[in-house]
Motif scaffolding. Structure first.
Motif, PDB file in Angstrom:
ATOM      1  N   SER A  88       1.104  -1.311   0.154  1.00  0.00           N
ATOM      2  CA  SER A  88      -0.481  -0.027  -0.104  1.00  0.00           C
ATOM      3  C   SER A  88       1.242   1.408   0.204  1.00  0.00           C
ATOM      4  O   SER A  88       0.774   2.338  -1.011  1.00  0.00           O
ATOM      5  CB  SER A  88      -0.958  -0.171   1.498  1.00  0.00           C
ATOM      6  OG  SER A  88      -1.608   1.422   1.151  1.00  0.00           O
ATOM      7  N   VAL A 210     -11.651   9.489  -2.135  1.00  0.00           N
ATOM      8  CA  VAL A 210     -11.636   8.441  -2.527  1.00  0.00           C
ATOM      9  C   VAL A 210     -12.565   7.990  -3.531  1.00  0.00           C
ATOM     10  O   VAL A 210     -13.018   7.489  -4.628  1.00  0.00           O
ATOM     11  CB  VAL A 210     -11.876   6.861  -1.833  1.00  0.00           C
ATOM     12  CG1 VAL A 210     -10.387   6.863  -1.022  1.00  0.00           C
ATOM     13  CG2 VAL A 210     -13.116   6.689  -1.115  1.00  0.00           C
ATOM     14  N   THR A 228     -12.370   8.512   3.471  1.00  0.00           N
ATOM     15  CA  THR A 228     -12.214   6.984   3.826  1.00  0.00           C
ATOM     16  C   THR A 228     -12.225   7.431   5.478  1.00  0.00           C
ATOM     17  O   THR A 228     -11.552   8.543   5.692  1.00  0.00           O
ATOM     18  CB  THR A 228     -10.284   6.854   3.771  1.00  0.00           C
ATOM     19  OG1 THR A 228      -9.778   8.201   4.477  1.00  0.00           O
ATOM     20  CG2 THR A 228      -9.875   6.357   2.884  1.00  0.00           C
ATOM     21  N   ALA A 232     -12.039  -0.371   7.372  1.00  0.00           N
ATOM     22  CA  ALA A 232     -12.061  -0.783   6.089  1.00  0.00           C
ATOM     23  C   ALA A 232     -13.812  -0.788   5.753  1.00  0.00           C
ATOM     24  O   ALA A 232     -14.707  -1.063   6.735  1.00  0.00           O
ATOM     25  CB  ALA A 232     -11.669  -2.107   5.899  1.00  0.00           C
TER      26      ALA A 232
ATOM     27  N   ASP B  19      -8.910   3.741  -1.547  1.00  0.00           N
ATOM     28  CA  ASP B  19      -9.028   3.702  -0.485  1.00  0.00           C
ATOM     29  C   ASP B  19      -7.882   2.391   0.603  1.00  0.00           C
ATOM     30  O   ASP B  19      -8.269   1.703  -0.028  1.00  0.00           O
ATOM     31  CB  ASP B  19     -10.092   2.757   0.826  1.00  0.00           C
ATOM     32  CG  ASP B  19     -11.321   2.994   1.918  1.00  0.00           C
ATOM     33  OD1 ASP B  19     -10.451   2.764   2.375  1.00  0.00           O
ATOM     34  OD2 ASP B  19     -11.801   2.837   1.668  1.00  0.00           O
ATOM     35  N   PRO B  20      -7.290   3.332   1.260  1.00  0.00           N
ATOM     36  CA  PRO B  20      -6.119   2.203   1.930  1.00  0.00           C
ATOM     37  C   PRO B  20      -6.028   1.191   2.429  1.00  0.00           C
ATOM     38  O   PRO B  20      -5.715   0.755   3.559  1.00  0.00           O
ATOM     39  CB  PRO B  20      -5.159   2.744   2.073  1.00  0.00           C
ATOM     40  CG  PRO B  20      -6.203   4.298   3.009  1.00  0.00           C
ATOM     41  CD  PRO B  20      -7.147   4.193   1.632  1.00  0.00           C
ATOM     42  N   ASN B  21      -7.504   0.863   3.200  1.00  0.00           N
ATOM     43  CA  ASN B  21      -7.993  -0.195   4.034  1.00  0.00           C
ATOM     44  C   ASN B  21      -8.921  -0.565   3.414  1.00  0.00           C
ATOM     45  O   ASN B  21      -9.290  -1.818   4.062  1.00  0.00           O
ATOM     46  CB  ASN B  21      -9.212   0.792   5.234  1.00  0.00           C
ATOM     47  CG  ASN B  21      -7.666   2.016   6.130  1.00  0.00           C
ATOM     48  OD1 ASN B  21      -7.128   1.748   6.527  1.00  0.00           O
ATOM     49  ND2 ASN B  21      -8.800   2.891   6.414  1.00  0.00           N
ATOM     50  N   ALA B  22      -9.465  -0.619   2.047  1.00  0.00           N
ATOM     51  CA  ALA B  22     -11.133  -1.462   1.901  1.00  0.00           C
ATOM     52  C   ALA B  22     -10.523  -2.884   1.188  1.00  0.00           C
ATOM     53  O   ALA B  22     -10.902  -4.045   2.277  1.00  0.00           O
ATOM     54  CB  ALA B  22     -11.052  -1.289   0.874  1.00  0.00           C
ATOM     55  N   PHE B  23      -8.390  -3.096   0.940  1.00  0.00           N
ATOM     56  CA  PHE B  23      -8.448  -4.670   0.557  1.00  0.00           C
ATOM     57  C   PHE B  23      -8.352  -5.286   2.048  1.00  0.00           C
ATOM     58  O   PHE B  23      -8.061  -6.129   1.837  1.00  0.00           O
ATOM     59  CB  PHE B  23      -7.299  -4.332   0.043  1.00  0.00           C
ATOM     60  CG  PHE B  23      -7.011  -5.473  -1.180  1.00  0.00           C
ATOM     61  CD1 PHE B  23      -7.366  -6.470  -2.387  1.00  0.00           C
ATOM     62  CD2 PHE B  23      -5.775  -6.689  -0.454  1.00  0.00           C
ATOM     63  CE1 PHE B  23      -6.749  -7.198  -2.168  1.00  0.00           C
ATOM     64  CE2 PHE B  23      -5.295  -7.270  -0.616  1.00  0.00           C
ATOM     65  CZ  PHE B  23      -5.998  -7.854  -2.011  1.00  0.00           C
TER      66      PHE B  23
END
Lengths: 259, 205
Positions: A88, A210, A228, A232, B19-23
């Motif tokens: 990431s 996003v 965001t 998640a 989105d950096p958290n989705a995966f």
């Protein structure tokens, strides 16, 4: 009449060569042509050994199904999380996902040994990056009809063509999220300067945004920004007026969406 | 607004959008099941861990090519299984260590059901003796519960091929597990040649 007391079918079965197990397994698994299978089933019905073999296959399948679910070991999960954080961080540095082949072929993956060595140093950086990215989603409601600049090429995730505003209400704002993520369109905020000014007024950065989409919120034209949250699957949806700027973001809706 | 959990497909879309958290959430949802497939396919915890890491990073990078008409779990399984089979092909010439009989990868024996635990170990031992492609099909269909069609999609082969591989594998397992003591034509299995190396109490049942 003589004393033939054995059933004819049993006699037939005894005289024939035994059915191969592979053939019975094919029958059991549904491999055979229906007509062949039907004929074979008639023969199996008169052949206790063949029937026993089918029962054995059924028992085998039942035992396979009883294998317990496995939980990934904590150290493996942590290692994969770290590798993904590293990936990431690399993605942020390079500006996005690399182009991928559409034929299902997988891209090469970095050497694991080298990745493990690098990972130790990047664990901290990755954690900080994730924490810094924890923000919100904003929807901007456009209120100045003459200002639309759809189609203006812009930087980042801004779409390159105007899309018709989606009609939403404050109760179903989440229905616009898929579209905003799939095809970000900032509408009247499309120029980088205006978008940055709006995001600054909302106290977020462009890295937090996003997705976006022009909307009509409860009848008012506007822009939905998806931000965001650091969790998640959870987004902050903010609707701002088209005049969103440093003096006043013009927030018309501010909701959390997702888990 | 009601906060509904994002679907897997929504998370993949969010990841592709930045989105950096989705995966990571997708990984957390499915990693246990993917681990099970990797471990049972490769039979070596270290190799399974490497394959799973390869697979998740490949999926991370390939998310932009994911098409919503397929299930995320099927897509992920395909990537994981391919990563495992790639490793199998590379290591084909060398032997592998069997699954540990106990340890962090396996749940503790449930209650006092030792016979059940022993049966599970026997099944694992027997699975380990199958050719890799048969084992992959059996793991997906019979252990993980995927349909033949889903498994065919994951493995990239015809449904008939999945059925055939399952048939061959089950026939061998039925002999190895003692359900068939004296098969007349034992599915290419000679019990003495392929019986698991460790004698098990269930062999005499």
């Amino acid at each position: 009449m003589t004393g033939h007391d054995a059933p004819p079918s049993a006699g037939d079965a005894a005289e024939r060569p035994p059915l191969p197990l592979d053939l019975l397994a094919d029958l059991h698994a549904g491999v055979l042509d229906p007509a062949v299978a039907a004929e074979l089933r008639q023969r199996v019905a008169a052949d206790p050994k063949a029937q026993a073999a089918l029962d054995a296959l059924t028992a085998t399948v039942a035992e396979l199904a009883q294998l317990p679910p496995l939980a990934i070991p904590e150290q493996v999960a942590a290692r994969i999380d770290a590798a993904l954080r590293e990936e990431s961080a690399r993605r942020h540095t390079s500006g996005g996902l690399p182009a991928q082949p559409s034929n299902g072929a997988l891209p090469p993956v970095a050497d694991l040994g080298a990745a493990r060595r690098r990972r130790r140093g990047l664990l901290v950086a990755g954690g900080l990056l994730t924490a810094a990215a924890a923000v919100a989603a904003v929807v901007a409601v456009a209120g100045l009809p003459g200002e639309r600049t759809s189609g203006t090429p812009t930087a980042g995730a801004v779409g390159d063509q105007g899309l018709a505003p989606l009609t939403v209400t404050s109760d179903n704002l989440g229905t616009a999220v898929d579209s905003a993520l799939a095809t970000p369109d900032y509408g009247p905020l499309s120029s980088p300067g205006r978008l940055d000014a709006c995001l600054t007024a909302l106290r977020v950065t462009s890295a937090d945004s996003v997705g976006a989409r022009e909307v009509r919120l409860d009848g008012k034209p506007g822009v939905l920004l998806v931000l965001t949250t650091g969790t998640a699957g959870r987004f902050r949806l903010v609707v701002v007026e088209p005049g969103c700027g440093p003096a006043d973001p013009g927030v018309l809706a501010d909701q959390t969406f997702g888990r | 607004m009601t906060a509904a959990a994002a679907t897997d497909a929504e998370l993949i879309a969010a990841h592709a959008a930045g989105d950096p958290n989705a995966f990571g959430e997708v990984v957390r949802r499915h990693r246990d099941r993917m681990w099970a497939v990797a471990l049972r396919t490769l039979r070596d915890p270290d190799e399974a861990a490497d394959a799973l890491q390869d697979a998740f990073i490949s999926a991370f990078r390939a998310a932009g090519s994911f098409r919503a008409e397929s299930q995320v779990t099927t897509w992920l399984h395909r990537i994981v299984v391919n990563a495992c089979l790639d490793r199998v092909r590379r290591r084909n010439a060398r032997p592998t260590s069997p699954l540990p009989e106990a340890g962090p990868n396996e749940p503790a024996a449930p209650r006092d059901a030792m016979s059940e635990r022993e049966t599970q170990l026997a099944v694992q031992d027997a699975l380990a003796t199958l050719p890799d492609e048969q084992r992959a099909a059996i793991v997906l269909v019979d252990v993980e519960g995927y349909s033949v069609a889903e498994t065919a999609s994951i493995l990239g082969v015809a449904e008939g091929t999945v059925k055939s591989r399952c048939a061959r594998g089950r026939a061998k397992l039925a002999v190895l597990l003692g359900h068939l003591r004296n098969p007349d034509a034992s599915a290419n299995v000679r019990p003495g040649a392929v019986t698991p190396p460790t004698a098990r109490p269930w062999e005499g049942r």
